[in-house]
Design an enzyme around this catalytic site. Structure first.
Site, PDB file in Angstrom:
ATOM      1  CD  GLU A 327      74.140  13.420  51.014  1.00 45.37           C
ATOM      2  OE1 GLU A 327      75.183  13.132  51.608  1.00 45.37           O
ATOM      3  OE2 GLU A 327      73.022  12.953  51.339  1.00 45.37           O
ATOM      4  CB  CYS A 328      71.842  11.614  44.881  1.00 46.41           C
ATOM      5  SG  CYS A 328      71.458  10.426  43.561  1.00 46.41           S
ATOM      6  N   GLY A 329      69.981  13.544  44.072  1.00 49.77           N
ATOM      7  CA  GLY A 329      68.906  14.358  43.522  1.00 49.77           C
ATOM      8  C   GLY A 329      69.059  15.819  43.871  1.00 49.77           C
ATOM      9  CG  MET A 332      70.820  15.089  39.685  1.00 57.13           C
ATOM     10  SD  MET A 332      69.648  13.759  39.287  1.00 57.13           S
ATOM     11  CE  MET A 332      70.587  12.333  39.853  1.00 57.13           C
ATOM     12  CB  THR A 427      78.550  14.183  46.535  1.00 57.83           C
ATOM     13  OG1 THR A 427      77.502  13.971  47.490  1.00 57.83           O
ATOM     14  CG2 THR A 427      79.636  15.058  47.144  1.00 57.83           C
TER      15      THR A 427
END
Length: 436
Positions: A327-329, A332, A427
């Site tokens: 999720e998010c970080g 990435m 995501t």
């Protein structure tokens, strides 16, 4: 339902968090059991709440959660002497389109749970006008009751007197007035408040805030203003499916955020959670059947993540046979490369083709409604997931199969669709709840 209060304000940056923490610690020091909640999707404040009260705090969110879920969550405060719910932004600020039980506004929670509102008012640069603002907030929406106000950053005794007289003339109680006192200001960072776990001195800061507020606010009057309403709770609690039976959860300074209610729901459903630290070059537990990389601040640790071969190889080996979600970080880090704020590109794990950059910061902020086009751990194709996105990265490449059709709270299409490749999914939004 316990007696409670909502701490709100006309806008962000007025002092809601400082007052919430100070009240919580001051009452705890008196021997009261204090339970905090956070209205809205902010993921940092609950950690500060826990530091102040010694009890875990969770988010309650009228856009993403139904009334029964919110009632279930606040039921954790049933043994508390007082509940404090910290608002987000201004009292009535939410999104334009209604979600599950509201717009995400703090006022939704106040009305739903019957908790009166204590307003933090900053009268800097004004005097009697502060009373007009308070009166407008008091009268704006039927069902939201104002308990009184606390004045913050008052310039002088004369200034305080002018504002108090104006408030008294319109029947608004002033519980106290705080003179300017920079020493109790909480530290800031690029995503807002720093995380409580990063602040070794957070206990001292909260103690100082509690001492300061106790000197200038009538704590007994504030406590007497609390009230409650009976709200029926869901018999089955939260509508959350664990991503697996045994979950390997990344947990350290780079992977620090997952909503507390999600972890509690996973455990309540029988899942076992083992944590590992990518920054310590640890790999996920080989006995787990799913790996979850939460959000956090990987951009601040990108060089170390890129250099930690054991973590990267272990995660890749895990993903050969079992699902990995970010999720998010975390998303990435599942990608190919991350460019930091200095323009230096760091190789990530390569489980997805995502490339992101912080060289040119661009804020992405808001609620997200995602309809899954492919399965992800715990959720099947077609599931409608509600979440929130907040980051400053820019997508350089997102070449993999989109994970979902994503829209914001107004229905506008969002380009950050998430990705899927093999057993890896990710995501940009942080999951809050699935539509029932």
């Amino acid at each position: 339902m316990p007696a409670g209060l909502v701490i709100s304000a006309p806008a962000s940056g007025v002092g809601k968090t400082t007052l919430t923490l100070a009240l919580a610690r001051a009452w705890r020091n008196r021997g009261l059991r204090v339970q905090c909640f956070k209205s809205g999707p902010d993921y940092i404040d609950p950690a500060f709440h826990a530091a102040a009260t010694g009890r875990a705090s969770v988010n309650v969110d009228s856009w993403a959660m139904d009334r029964a879920t919110i009632a279930h969550l606040v039921g954790r405060g049933s043994d508390a002497d007082i509940v404090l719910a910290e608002g987000s932004m201004g009292l009535f600020d939410g999104v334009a389109a209604r979600g599950v039980s509201g717009t995400g506004a703090t006022a939704d929670i106040a009305e739903m749970l019957g908790w009166p509102v204590v307003l933090v008012i900053d009268p800097s640069g004004q005097a009697q006008t502060a009373a007009a603002i308070a009166a407008g907030l008091r009268d704006y929406r039927a069902g939201v009751r104002l308990a009184g106000v606390v004045l913050n950053r008052v310039a002088s005794p004369r200034h305080e007197d002018l504002v108090r007289r104006a408030m008294n003339d319109i029947g608004i109680a002033v519980f106290g007035a705080l003179p300017r006192h920079a020493e109790i200001s909480l530290p800031k960072r690029h995503l807002g408040l720093v995380q409580a776990e990063e602040q070794a001195e957070i206990g001292e800061l909260i103690d100082e805030a509690a001492r300061f507020v106790s000197e200038h606010v009538d704590l007994d009057a504030v406590l007497r203003s609390a009230a409650a309403r009976s709200v029926p709770s869901a018999a089955n609690g939260l509508n959350v499916t664990p991503p697996g039976q045994r979950i390997a959860l990344a947990r350290d300074a780079a992977f620090s955020f997952v909503y507390p209610h999600m972890l509690e729901a996973w455990r309540a459903a029988g899942a076992e959670i083992s944590t590992f630290s990518p920054l310590a070059d640890e790999a996920p537990d080989a006995s787990a059947d799913v790996c979850w990389l939460p959000g956090g601040y990987p951009e601040l640790h990108a060089g170390k993540i890129a250099a930690n071969a054991r973590f990267r190889s272990g995660l890749r080996a895990f993903a050969e046979t079992r699902p990995v979600h970010g999720e998010c970080g975390g998303y990435m880090v599942l990608g190919t490369a991350l460019t930091d704020a200095d323009g230096i590109s760091h190789e990530m794990t390569g489980l997805l083709g995502l490339e992101t950059s912080f060289a040119k910061r661009r804020m992405h902020l808001g609620y997200r409604l995602a309809a899954l086009a492919a399965p992800m751990p715990g959720h099947q194709v077609g599931a409608r997931l509600r979440g929130h996105e907040f980051h400053y990265s820019t997508i350089v490449a997102q070449p993999d199969t989109p994970l979902a059709a994503v829209h914001d709270a107004t229905g506008a299409v969002i380009a950050e669709t998430g990705s899927r490749r093999g057993h890896a999914t990710g995501t940009f939004f942080h999951l809050i709840a699935e539509d029932r």
